[in-house]
Design an enzyme around this catalytic site. Sequence first.
Site, mmCIF file in Angstrom:
data_model
loop_
_atom_site.group_PDB
_atom_site.id
_atom_site.type_symbol
_atom_site.label_atom_id
_atom_site.label_comp_id
_atom_site.label_asym_id
_atom_site.label_seq_id
_atom_site.Cartn_x
_atom_site.Cartn_y
_atom_site.Cartn_z
ATOM 1 N N ARG A 298 43.471 39.721 46.678
ATOM 2 C CA ARG A 298 42.352 39.307 46.814
ATOM 3 C C ARG A 298 41.736 39.076 47.985
ATOM 4 O O ARG A 298 40.788 39.412 48.408
ATOM 5 C CB ARG A 298 42.063 38.126 45.909
ATOM 6 C CG ARG A 298 42.039 38.190 44.280
ATOM 7 C CD ARG A 298 42.218 37.093 43.464
ATOM 8 N NE ARG A 298 42.302 37.526 42.195
ATOM 9 C CZ ARG A 298 42.642 36.937 40.973
ATOM 10 N NH1 ARG A 298 43.173 35.721 41.162
ATOM 11 N NH2 ARG A 298 42.469 37.524 39.699
ATOM 12 N N TYR A 442 37.782 45.592 41.387
ATOM 13 C CA TYR A 442 39.383 45.206 41.357
ATOM 14 C C TYR A 442 39.711 44.063 41.863
ATOM 15 O O TYR A 442 39.377 43.302 42.480
ATOM 16 C CB TYR A 442 40.334 46.513 41.819
ATOM 17 C CG TYR A 442 40.167 46.971 43.081
ATOM 18 C CD1 TYR A 442 39.582 46.204 44.309
ATOM 19 C CD2 TYR A 442 40.452 48.404 43.549
ATOM 20 C CE1 TYR A 442 39.616 46.635 45.660
ATOM 21 C CE2 TYR A 442 40.519 48.728 44.880
ATOM 22 C CZ TYR A 442 39.978 47.882 45.837
ATOM 23 O OH TYR A 442 40.432 48.375 46.988
ATOM 24 N N GLU A 443 41.129 43.815 41.625
ATOM 25 C CA GLU A 443 41.656 42.574 41.750
ATOM 26 C C GLU A 443 40.979 41.156 41.032
ATOM 27 O O GLU A 443 40.817 40.306 41.796
ATOM 28 C CB GLU A 443 41.856 42.190 43.399
ATOM 29 C CG GLU A 443 42.743 43.378 43.821
ATOM 30 C CD GLU A 443 43.877 43.579 43.180
ATOM 31 O OE1 GLU A 443 44.557 43.017 42.587
ATOM 32 O OE2 GLU A 443 44.553 44.794 43.264
ATOM 33 N N GLY A 444 40.405 41.523 40.097
ATOM 34 C CA GLY A 444 39.569 40.508 39.475
ATOM 35 C C GLY A 444 37.863 40.721 39.686
ATOM 36 O O GLY A 444 38.107 40.607 41.167
ATOM 37 N N GLN A 449 36.127 36.168 39.714
ATOM 38 C CA GLN A 449 36.367 35.330 40.780
ATOM 39 C C GLN A 449 35.296 33.997 40.795
ATOM 40 O O GLN A 449 35.791 32.654 40.930
ATOM 41 C CB GLN A 449 36.195 35.777 42.171
ATOM 42 C CG GLN A 449 36.903 37.262 42.423
ATOM 43 C CD GLN A 449 38.288 36.847 42.212
ATOM 44 O OE1 GLN A 449 38.926 36.008 42.692
ATOM 45 N NE2 GLN A 449 39.186 37.902 41.633
#
Length: 598
Positions: A298, A442-444, A449
Amino acid sequence: MPTYNPPLRDMQFVLHEVLKVSDDFKQIPKHADIDADTINAVLEEGGKFAAEVAFPLNISGDAEGCKIDQTTHAVTTPKGFKEAYKQYIEGGWAALGCAPEFGGQGLPYVVNGSFYEMLNSANQAWTMYPGLTHGAYAALEAHGTPEQQATYLPKMTTGEWTGSMCLTEPHCGTDLGLMRTKAEPQADGTYRITGNKIFISAGEHDMTDNIIHLVLARLPDAPPGIKGVSLFIVPKVLVNKDGSLGERNGIYCGGLEHKMGIHGNATCQMVLDNAVGTMVGQPNKGMQGMFVMMNAARLGVGNQSLGLTEVAYQNALAYAKDRIQMRSLTGPKAKDKPADPIIVHPDVRKMLLTAKAYAEGGRALQAYCSMLLEKEHNHPDEKVRNDSGEMLAMLTPIAKAFLTDNGHIATNACMQVFGGHGFIKEWGMEQFVRDNRINMIYEGTNTIQSLDLLGRKILGNNGATLKKFGKLVGALVAEEGVNEKMAEFINPIAVLGEQMTKFTTEIGFKGFQNPDEVGAAAVDYLRVAGHLVFGYFFARMAQVALRQIAAGNTDPFYVAKLQTARFYFAKLFPETATLMRTARAGSKVLMDTDAVFA
């Protein structure tokens, strides 16, 4: 064709003049000898690699993309990628921030992060191959057994092997509790893993002999949901006890995704067919190891958008100085030409300054987060370690979501500076826009977030961490509150700092009565928090610049820094007023809409 110049001067300003990282390093035994000259020398050489090796492959890699042989499942990266990666590992860049016990150079996280900003500016798609290895390395360093570490980390440190993270499945993205990939225990202590993963960046390629996949899967007796997920090492090629490569494992690329951007990176559909894996950590505790990767990723994704914001700004600025169109509203400026350069027009300057401000604010936040990570892992004082980890946990979703949203705003603004030419491939601007778009997903996703920030990191501890950041703001306000020259930078953060307490309490109270209120407010709330953080760093940067000017320093860099800070507080920071109003509008106008979607 676009160009790129590593922003070494601004990096040095943030690291040495604002954050004074060398002072912090003196308190950390393993970095006590790291000084400004060492950092500058490394980053100068790193900038050369980024600009001279990675950057020239950006447009060509985007045009060519990756190719898969459906018979062998082998993936070929664009021309020049493999050779650039060879230069990368021969130069020792892969080992920059890795531990000496595994063959690394042991340099601070902030040095590696600054190097990666430049790589992301140069070529985000290429940078993802080595970049993902750092996350896998961190997970194994934190949760792997000594045997696993001895087997995999030295080769990952040198870059001879890369890593990937295999989470997403066709039916589940962020909701990993829904995953179906199965792991069957074997008599020899290994597991046989079967399932399908999608959207796996750098899941297969031709740049190294082995890829170390970290895979989430379920044991036969696993409890439902996220509490039943375990983490496994699944190498592309099995590793013999003597460290040599053995047989090909049962994990392969079943297809490549056809994407909007980052064409030079292989985004793979990975098939696990009775693949051999070894467990990392404890059964059903896989998310502990995976979160190490995800949190590192992140911060890395925020760094990707920072890099793209910087390179887009540089090229838009050069174009605005050269392109002539119309005359200035206040009269001709280039009287020897038939029209003025478009940089004379107020809105063009607004677009350029937006990108510049978001790059410089993002650079300060990224460096600060890297130093928090350093202190969390390596500071000798336990309280400092704990406080740093707590602050980093709150700032991570901001670094990911705020920087990538800003990257979207900035790259689009810079493309707009080019007018119609920005829409044409040869200028490279539309690629920056396309490449950045995935960073918000991506990555949440950035909504995830935002929910993490508001729901877990702030309301989850009744705003305790937010109050600690508020004390940093308060200390700066107290230090400079009577300085008239600092008023335009101090007053906005002082006001917002006071407003945040009431704003947060109000959202929290409404969320206690109806959880949808948190979901409705979260995205707006994160941007408000992001501006408070950026405002704090811009005030600190203005403080340094004013002191340098007062001391007689005539370097125009400091004047430019003040002008950028003034623009930020005048044109971007006021967004917070609108955001707080829309956040307070509540969930009813969103959820009481069944007739709309009937």
